[in-house]
Design a protein around this motif. Sequence first.
Motif, mmCIF file in Angstrom:
data_model
loop_
_atom_site.group_PDB
_atom_site.id
_atom_site.type_symbol
_atom_site.label_atom_id
_atom_site.label_comp_id
_atom_site.label_asym_id
_atom_site.label_seq_id
_atom_site.Cartn_x
_atom_site.Cartn_y
_atom_site.Cartn_z
ATOM 1 N N PHE A 200 0.862 -1.184 0.000
ATOM 2 C CA PHE A 200 0.000 0.000 0.000
ATOM 3 C C PHE A 200 0.897 1.233 0.000
ATOM 4 O O PHE A 200 0.948 1.972 0.978
ATOM 5 C CB PHE A 200 -0.924 -0.001 1.223
ATOM 6 N N ARG B 137 -6.334 3.265 4.024
ATOM 7 C CA ARG B 137 -6.413 2.205 3.009
ATOM 8 C C ARG B 137 -6.049 0.861 3.614
ATOM 9 O O ARG B 137 -6.707 -0.156 3.357
ATOM 10 C CB ARG B 137 -5.494 2.522 1.834
ATOM 11 N N VAL B 138 -5.013 0.843 4.423
ATOM 12 C CA VAL B 138 -4.607 -0.412 5.065
ATOM 13 C C VAL B 138 -5.672 -0.878 6.056
ATOM 14 O O VAL B 138 -6.025 -2.066 6.101
ATOM 15 C CB VAL B 138 -3.248 -0.245 5.765
ATOM 16 N N ASP C 114 -3.097 6.851 3.466
ATOM 17 C CA ASP C 114 -2.364 5.584 3.362
ATOM 18 C C ASP C 114 -2.774 4.638 4.487
ATOM 19 O O ASP C 114 -3.017 3.443 4.269
ATOM 20 C CB ASP C 114 -0.847 5.829 3.436
#
Length: 250
Positions: free
Chosen positions: A25, A59-60, A56
Motif C-alpha cells: 500500500f 487504506r490499510v 495511506d
Amino acid sequence: MAVMLSRIETYYDAVPRSACRVEGFGPLSLFVREGDGWPYYARPALGHSGDVTVADVERVRERQRELGVPEAFEWVAETTPGLRAAVEKSGLVVHEHPLMVLEGEGVLPAPPEGVTVRMVGADDAVLPGAVAAPYAAFGAEPSPGAVAQVAARLTAGRTRLAAALDASGTALSAGQHQPVGAVSEVVGVGTVPEARRRGLGLAVTAALVADARAGGVETVFLSASDEGVARLYGRLGFRTVATALIAEAG
C-alpha cells in the motif's frame, strides 16, 4: 546506531514472510497470514523514506477490516518518525515500548534453585506446557493449533524455544527467539502467575541469548513492555536504542 536500526528494520520485514503474503500500500506493507495462526500487522515498507499520510493508513485499515484481522501497525519511531501522526489521526491508539539490543555476550545468571532452564524441541514432552506458560502469564490459553504451529516452526528452524521447568517437568516460564540470519528477536517471554518474582523470565531470556549466540546470531534484540521491565532486561546487558511503537484500535 543507524546501521543497527537498519539491520533491525530488515529483520522486521523478513521475519513474517515465512508465514505471510505481503500486500503493498505505497509506503506501507500489510502482512497477511497464510493458513491458521496469529494474525500479523502492517508496517512501513522496507526502504521507503517518504511521508505516510492518513489516507495511506486508512487504506490499510480498510483492507484489514475486509480480511477480518486486527487493525494493527508496528514500527520503530526513530526509523519512520512521521508515521505516528498519521496513525493517530486515523483514530488508532499508539503504545510505546523500549527497543533494546544486547551489548556484548550479556550476563547469564544461574536459574533459581530447583529449576532447570533448557531448550525445548518439537518432539519434547514439555512442549505443550512451554507453549502454554506465556499465555497463562496474561490469563489466557493458547489456541487449539498453537502447539502444532510452534512445533512446525521449531522443526523448520524459524523459532527456538526455552523453558524453565520445576522438578516435575512443569513449565513455569518460557519464551522464544526467532533467528533470521545473524539477527534474532526474543519474543513471548512469560511466567505463570504463581511463579513470578523468582527471576524465571530473566533466566529464560538468558538461555535464549546463549542459544542465539551459539547459533551464530550477532544481533539479539527485544521490545520491553515498559520501562520497569526494561530495567530488568538491563541486568542481562540489554540497552535501549530506540522506541518500538504498536498501534491498535482503542
